[in-house]
Design a protein around this motif. Structure first.
Motif, short mmCIF file in Angstrom:
data_model
loop_
_atom_site.label_atom_id
_atom_site.label_comp_id
_atom_site.label_asym_id
_atom_site.label_seq_id
_atom_site.Cartn_x
_atom_site.Cartn_y
_atom_site.Cartn_z
N ASP A 15 0.82 -1.21 0.00
CA ASP A 15 0.00 0.00 0.00
C ASP A 15 0.86 1.26 0.00
O ASP A 15 0.49 2.28 -0.60
CB ASP A 15 -0.92 0.00 1.22
N SER A 16 1.98 1.20 0.68
CA SER A 16 2.83 2.38 0.83
C SER A 16 3.47 2.83 -0.48
O SER A 16 3.97 3.95 -0.56
CB SER A 16 3.91 2.11 1.88
N VAL A 17 3.47 1.98 -1.49
CA VAL A 17 4.14 2.35 -2.75
C VAL A 17 3.19 2.39 -3.94
O VAL A 17 3.60 2.78 -5.04
CB VAL A 17 5.32 1.39 -3.06
N LYS A 18 1.94 2.01 -3.72
CA LYS A 18 0.97 2.00 -4.83
C LYS A 18 0.87 3.39 -5.44
O LYS A 18 0.79 4.39 -4.74
CB LYS A 18 -0.40 1.56 -4.34
N GLY A 19 0.87 3.42 -6.77
CA GLY A 19 0.76 4.68 -7.48
C GLY A 19 2.10 5.38 -7.69
O GLY A 19 2.18 6.36 -8.43
N ARG A 20 3.13 4.90 -7.01
CA ARG A 20 4.46 5.53 -7.15
C ARG A 20 5.48 4.58 -7.76
O ARG A 20 6.40 5.01 -8.45
CB ARG A 20 4.96 5.99 -5.78
N PHE A 21 5.36 3.29 -7.45
CA PHE A 21 6.32 2.30 -7.94
C PHE A 21 5.66 1.45 -9.02
O PHE A 21 4.46 1.15 -8.95
CB PHE A 21 6.75 1.37 -6.80
N THR A 22 6.47 1.04 -10.00
CA THR A 22 5.99 0.16 -11.05
C THR A 22 7.01 -0.94 -11.28
O THR A 22 8.19 -0.66 -11.50
CB THR A 22 5.77 0.93 -12.36
N ILE A 23 6.54 -2.18 -11.23
CA ILE A 23 7.41 -3.33 -11.50
C ILE A 23 7.15 -3.81 -12.91
O ILE A 23 6.00 -3.82 -13.37
CB ILE A 23 7.20 -4.44 -10.45
N SER A 24 8.22 -4.17 -13.61
CA SER A 24 8.05 -4.59 -15.00
C SER A 24 9.18 -5.53 -15.39
O SER A 24 10.23 -5.58 -14.73
CB SER A 24 8.02 -3.37 -15.92
N ARG A 25 8.94 -6.23 -16.47
CA ARG A 25 9.96 -7.16 -16.97
C ARG A 25 10.55 -6.55 -18.23
O ARG A 25 9.85 -6.05 -19.10
CB ARG A 25 9.31 -8.50 -17.28
N GLU A 26 11.87 -6.62 -18.34
CA GLU A 26 12.50 -6.15 -19.57
C GLU A 26 12.32 -7.22 -20.65
O GLU A 26 11.78 -8.29 -20.40
CB GLU A 26 13.99 -5.90 -19.31
N ASN A 27 12.79 -6.89 -21.82
CA ASN A 27 12.65 -7.84 -22.93
C ASN A 27 13.25 -9.19 -22.60
O ASN A 27 12.76 -10.23 -23.03
CB ASN A 27 13.29 -7.27 -24.19
N THR A 28 14.32 -9.16 -21.84
CA THR A 28 14.90 -10.43 -21.40
C THR A 28 14.08 -10.92 -20.21
O THR A 28 13.87 -10.20 -19.25
CB THR A 28 16.36 -10.27 -20.96
N GLU A 29 13.57 -12.09 -20.28
CA GLU A 29 12.67 -12.63 -19.25
C GLU A 29 13.30 -12.63 -17.87
O GLU A 29 12.60 -12.65 -16.87
CB GLU A 29 12.26 -14.04 -19.62
N SER A 30 14.62 -12.61 -17.82
CA SER A 30 15.28 -12.77 -16.53
C SER A 30 15.61 -11.45 -15.86
O SER A 30 16.29 -11.44 -14.84
CB SER A 30 16.56 -13.58 -16.71
N THR A 31 15.15 -10.32 -16.38
CA THR A 31 15.42 -9.02 -15.78
C THR A 31 14.11 -8.35 -15.41
O THR A 31 13.23 -8.18 -16.24
CB THR A 31 16.20 -8.11 -16.74
#
Length: 115
Positions: free
Chosen positions: A60-76
């Motif tokens: 909850d403390s990071v919602k709207g501010r942080f975004t997690i994503s995967r790069e083109n390489t599946e392992s990053t």
């Protein structure tokens, strides 16, 4: 599985940082990668996770501010952190989950947000 985290640093409040976690080894068995953080004098807190089917979790403390994503390489997997506050200060750890095994951990990367 080995995890290498990078991207920490010192930033002023309101600024941004981008953390990266690179997984190597038996990455095909990973079903989620995420980030924990540990502030000085506090316990470890789960910040965000990303599953291999794209499901995400944010504290909850990071919602709207942080975004997690995967790069083109599946392992990053990256964690984009915007509008940082001093409360975001801590050591950020990358973790990977494999069914039937205890989570794998990388070495932490320090994030310091000055007021």
């Amino acid at each position: 599985v080995q995890l290498q985290a990078s991207g920490g640093g010192l930033v002023q409040a309101g600024g941004s940082l981008r953390l990266s976690c690179v997984a190597s080894g038996s990455t095909f068995s990973i079903n989620a990668i995420g980030w924990y953080r540990q502030a000085p004098g506090k316990g470890r807190e789960l910040v965000s996770t990303l599953t291999n089917v794209g499901d995400t979790y944010y504290a909850d403390s990071v919602k709207g501010r942080f975004t997690i994503s995967r790069e083109n390489t599946e392992s990053t997997v990256d964690l984009q952190m915007n509008n940082l506050t001093p409360e975001d200060t801590g050591v950020y750890y990358c973790a990977a989950w494999i069914p039937g095994a205890t989570p794998y951990w990388g070495k932490g990367t320090q994030v310091t947000v000055s007021s």
